[in-house]
Scaffold this active site. Structure first.
Site, PDB file in Angstrom:
ATOM      1  CG  LEU A  27      14.638  -1.935  25.461  1.00  0.00           C
ATOM      2  CD1 LEU A  27      13.130  -2.065  25.338  1.00  0.00           C
ATOM      3  CD2 LEU A  27      14.928  -1.840  26.968  1.00  0.00           C
ATOM      4  N   GLY A  43      17.026   2.504  24.867  1.00  0.00           N
ATOM      5  CA  GLY A  43      16.785   2.339  26.100  1.00  0.00           C
ATOM      6  C   GLY A  43      17.947   2.634  27.006  1.00  0.00           C
ATOM      7  CG  ASN A  93      18.578   4.611  18.244  1.00  0.00           C
ATOM      8  OD1 ASN A  93      17.974   4.430  19.322  1.00  0.00           O
ATOM      9  ND2 ASN A  93      19.202   3.585  17.575  1.00  0.00           N
TER      10      ASN A  93
HETATM   11  C1  LIG Z   1       9.046  -2.936  19.763  1.00  0.00           C
HETATM   12  C2  LIG Z   1       9.155  -1.687  20.509  1.00  0.00           C
HETATM   13  C3  LIG Z   1      10.336  -1.306  21.171  1.00  0.00           C
HETATM   14  C4  LIG Z   1      10.702  -0.044  21.588  1.00  0.00           C
HETATM   15  C5  LIG Z   1      11.599   0.159  22.409  1.00  0.00           C
HETATM   16  C6  LIG Z   1      12.807  -0.116  21.952  1.00  0.00           C
HETATM   17  C7  LIG Z   1      14.112   0.142  22.910  1.00  0.00           C
HETATM   18  C8  LIG Z   1      15.529  -0.304  22.514  1.00  0.00           C
HETATM   19  O1  LIG Z   1      16.304   0.061  23.346  1.00  0.00           O
HETATM   20  S1  LIG Z   1      15.481  -1.116  21.046  1.00  0.00           S
HETATM   21  C9  LIG Z   1      17.572  -1.107  20.960  1.00  0.00           C
HETATM   22  C10 LIG Z   1      18.232  -0.002  20.086  1.00  0.00           C
HETATM   23  N1  LIG Z   1      19.670   0.026  20.031  1.00  0.00           N
HETATM   24  C11 LIG Z   1      20.340   0.400  19.252  1.00  0.00           C
HETATM   25  O2  LIG Z   1      19.808   0.809  18.134  1.00  0.00           O
HETATM   26  C12 LIG Z   1      21.703   0.230  19.487  1.00  0.00           C
HETATM   27  C13 LIG Z   1      22.303  -0.996  18.729  1.00  0.00           C
HETATM   28  N2  LIG Z   1      23.687  -1.298  18.797  1.00  0.00           N
HETATM   29  C14 LIG Z   1      24.644  -0.367  18.202  1.00  0.00           C
HETATM   30  O3  LIG Z   1      24.500   0.623  17.593  1.00  0.00           O
HETATM   31  C15 LIG Z   1      26.148  -0.803  18.474  1.00  0.00           C
HETATM   32  O4  LIG Z   1      26.047  -2.324  18.917  1.00  0.00           O
HETATM   33  C16 LIG Z   1      26.838  -0.052  19.729  1.00  0.00           C
HETATM   34  C17 LIG Z   1      27.245   1.559  19.060  1.00  0.00           C
HETATM   35  C18 LIG Z   1      25.912   0.150  20.938  1.00  0.00           C
HETATM   36  C19 LIG Z   1      28.335  -0.568  19.856  1.00  0.00           C
HETATM   37  O5  LIG Z   1      28.956  -0.927  18.584  1.00  0.00           O
HETATM   38  P1  LIG Z   1      30.325  -1.784  18.443  1.00  0.00           P
HETATM   39  O6  LIG Z   1      30.810  -1.788  19.765  1.00  0.00           O
HETATM   40  O7  LIG Z   1      30.687  -1.647  17.103  1.00  0.00           O
HETATM   41  O8  LIG Z   1      29.336  -3.308  18.981  1.00  0.00           O
HETATM   42  P2  LIG Z   1      28.613  -4.324  17.805  1.00  0.00           P
HETATM   43  O9  LIG Z   1      27.655  -3.223  16.868  1.00  0.00           O
HETATM   44  O10 LIG Z   1      29.682  -4.989  16.887  1.00  0.00           O
HETATM   45  O11 LIG Z   1      27.860  -4.998  18.689  1.00  0.00           O
HETATM   46  C20 LIG Z   1      28.433  -5.944  19.252  1.00  0.00           C
HETATM   47  C21 LIG Z   1      27.401  -7.545  19.317  1.00  0.00           C
HETATM   48  O12 LIG Z   1      26.316  -6.730  20.526  1.00  0.00           O
HETATM   49  C22 LIG Z   1      25.070  -7.051  19.408  1.00  0.00           C
HETATM   50  N3  LIG Z   1      24.133  -5.742  19.821  1.00  0.00           N
HETATM   51  C23 LIG Z   1      24.406  -4.521  19.892  1.00  0.00           C
HETATM   52  N4  LIG Z   1      23.408  -4.016  20.424  1.00  0.00           N
HETATM   53  C24 LIG Z   1      22.331  -4.870  20.772  1.00  0.00           C
HETATM   54  C25 LIG Z   1      21.346  -4.637  21.275  1.00  0.00           C
HETATM   55  N5  LIG Z   1      20.565  -3.383  21.487  1.00  0.00           N
HETATM   56  N6  LIG Z   1      20.393  -5.822  21.688  1.00  0.00           N
HETATM   57  C26 LIG Z   1      21.172  -7.111  21.388  1.00  0.00           C
HETATM   58  N7  LIG Z   1      22.429  -7.215  20.690  1.00  0.00           N
HETATM   59  C27 LIG Z   1      23.019  -6.099  20.449  1.00  0.00           C
HETATM   60  C28 LIG Z   1      25.559  -7.108  18.018  1.00  0.00           C
HETATM   61  O13 LIG Z   1      24.590  -7.552  17.215  1.00  0.00           O
HETATM   62  C29 LIG Z   1      26.774  -7.677  18.244  1.00  0.00           C
HETATM   63  O14 LIG Z   1      26.377  -9.076  18.206  1.00  0.00           O
HETATM   64  P3  LIG Z   1      27.168 -10.215  17.402  1.00  0.00           P
HETATM   65  O15 LIG Z   1      27.584 -10.000  15.931  1.00  0.00           O
HETATM   66  O16 LIG Z   1      26.726 -11.431  17.812  1.00  0.00           O
HETATM   67  O17 LIG Z   1      28.753 -10.206  18.272  1.00  0.00           O
END
Ligand SMILES: CCCCC/C=C/C(=O)SCCNC(=O)CCNC(=O)[C@H](O)C(C)(C)COP(=O)(O)OP(=O)(O)OC[C@H]1O[C@@H](n2cnc3c(N)ncnc32)[C@H](O)[C@@H]1OP(=O)(O)O
Length: 280
Positions: A86, A131, A155
């Site tokens: 998400l 998600g 996670n």
């Molecule tokens: C409140 C109740 C909610 C319950 C349910 C929740 C469900 C969910 O799905 S919560 C989301 C959980 N997701 C994660 O924990 C994953 C987070 N992301 C990562 O671990 C990494 O980004 C990656 C492994 C997916 C990719 O790594 P990498 O290729 O090194 O890319 P970056 O980490 O540098 O990310 C690039 C860019 O994207 C932004 N970003 C990453 N994930 C998310 C996200 N889930 N939502 C929004 N934005 C995300 C990250 O912050 C970077 O942004 P900028 O620095 O602005 O480029």
């Protein structure tokens, strides 16, 4: 000819014609007929924003209504990332109305996928936390690329949040209660071999064979008469889906209350900051 169902948007669904580089294996042209591919495409990390969720639902609806399609392969267009889950920015610092709209869209996508009459095969070609993992768990079969970076799991606890009950149910229905309990409490992200061992995915294959394997598996599932398979799927899944259907509004209210808490907003912001700082 490949046919775009959603044009130039975040998700591409097209009737499937594999690129010439991919071996067709045992698949005949007839086997491939009626199979669409939904490629998630929201760079850089395929986060599930409100827009992506909405487009995904629309694509699925179109495919469900188009009787030429019987199966869908769900995969990613972002190298190395199936979906980052998400979109965290949709859950930070927004209005109550926005949270409600976002959460309804999350619910809608889950319900559509989980109860789809189509055969859904996840071709997981990248990391898939939270998600992203949930999307694959709604599919009928999961093929994961054998790359140690491609972790998969729910996670949420590591972000300081809680996977909703229907995320939990989807995992329990896939891996069983004990494995799900441990995985959820610890927020485990499983590398491919572990994911296979606990049953989070059904097959792990070399990266260049993910798509062709998904197609072979699809042929097996499509060999079963639709009506019998669909009723059986419903028998297995409807009780779980009904639990959410019966209390959708209450589930939204719970989400609003939860996500609006100062402590949760703080956790989500800290997690986002950590992701952003990783680069610097
Ligand atoms: C409140 C109740 C909610 C319950 C349910 C929740 C469900 C969910 O799905 S919560 C989301 C959980 N997701 C994660 O924990 C994953 C987070 N992301 C990562 O671990 C990494 O980004 C990656 C492994 C997916 C990719 O790594 P990498 O290729 O090194 O890319 P970056 O980490 O540098 O990310 C690039 C860019 O994207 C932004 N970003 C990453 N994930 C998310 C996200 N889930 N939502 C929004 N934005 C995300 C990250 O912050 C970077 O942004 P900028 O620095 O602005 O480029």
């Amino acid at each position: 000819m490949a046919q775009d169902l959603v044009d130039g948007l975040l998700i591409k669904a097209r009737s499937h014609l594999p690129p010439p580089s991919e071996p067709l294996g045992k698949l005949s042209k007839r086997d491939r007929k009626g199979v669409a591919v939904i490629k998630l495409k929201n760079p850089p990390v395929n986060s599930l924003s409100l827009e992506v969720l909405t487009e995904f639902v629309i694509s699925l609806e179109k495919l469900e209504n188009d009787k030429t399609f019987r199966g869908v392969i769900v995969t990613s267009d972002c190298p190395g990332i199936f979906s980052a889950g998400l979109d965290l920015t949709e859950m930070c610092g927004k209005s109550q109305a926005h949270y409600a709209e976002f959460w309804r869209a999350v619910q809608e996508l889950w319900l559509r996928l989980y109860l789809s009459n189509l055969v859904l095969i996840a071709a997981i070609n990248g990391v898939s936390p939270a998600g992203g993992c949930l999307i694959s768990l709604t599919c009928d079969y999961r093929v994961l690329a054998d790359n140690p970076k491609y972790n998969i799991g729910l996670n949420e606890t590591l972000l300081g949040v809680v996977a909703p009950s229907w995320f939990k149910d989807t995992l329990v229905n896939t891996v069983g209660h004990r494995t799900a309990e441990r995985a959820l409490q610890l927020g485990l992200l499983f590398p491919p071999a572990e994911a296979l061992r606990v049953g989070m995915v059904d097959q792990v294959v070399p990266e260049d064979q993910v798509h062709s394997t998904a197609l072979s598996v699809m042929a097996q599932w499509l060999a079963v008469p639709d009506h019998a398979r669909q009723l059986t799927k419903s028998l297995m899944r409807k009780p779980t889906a009904d639990r959410l259907v019966k209390q959708r509004d209450a589930d939204i209210q719970y989400f609003l209350q939860f996500v609006s808490r100062d402590s949760i907003q703080k956790s989500l912001r800290m997690y986002l900051d950590k992701l952003r700082q990783k680069k610097g």
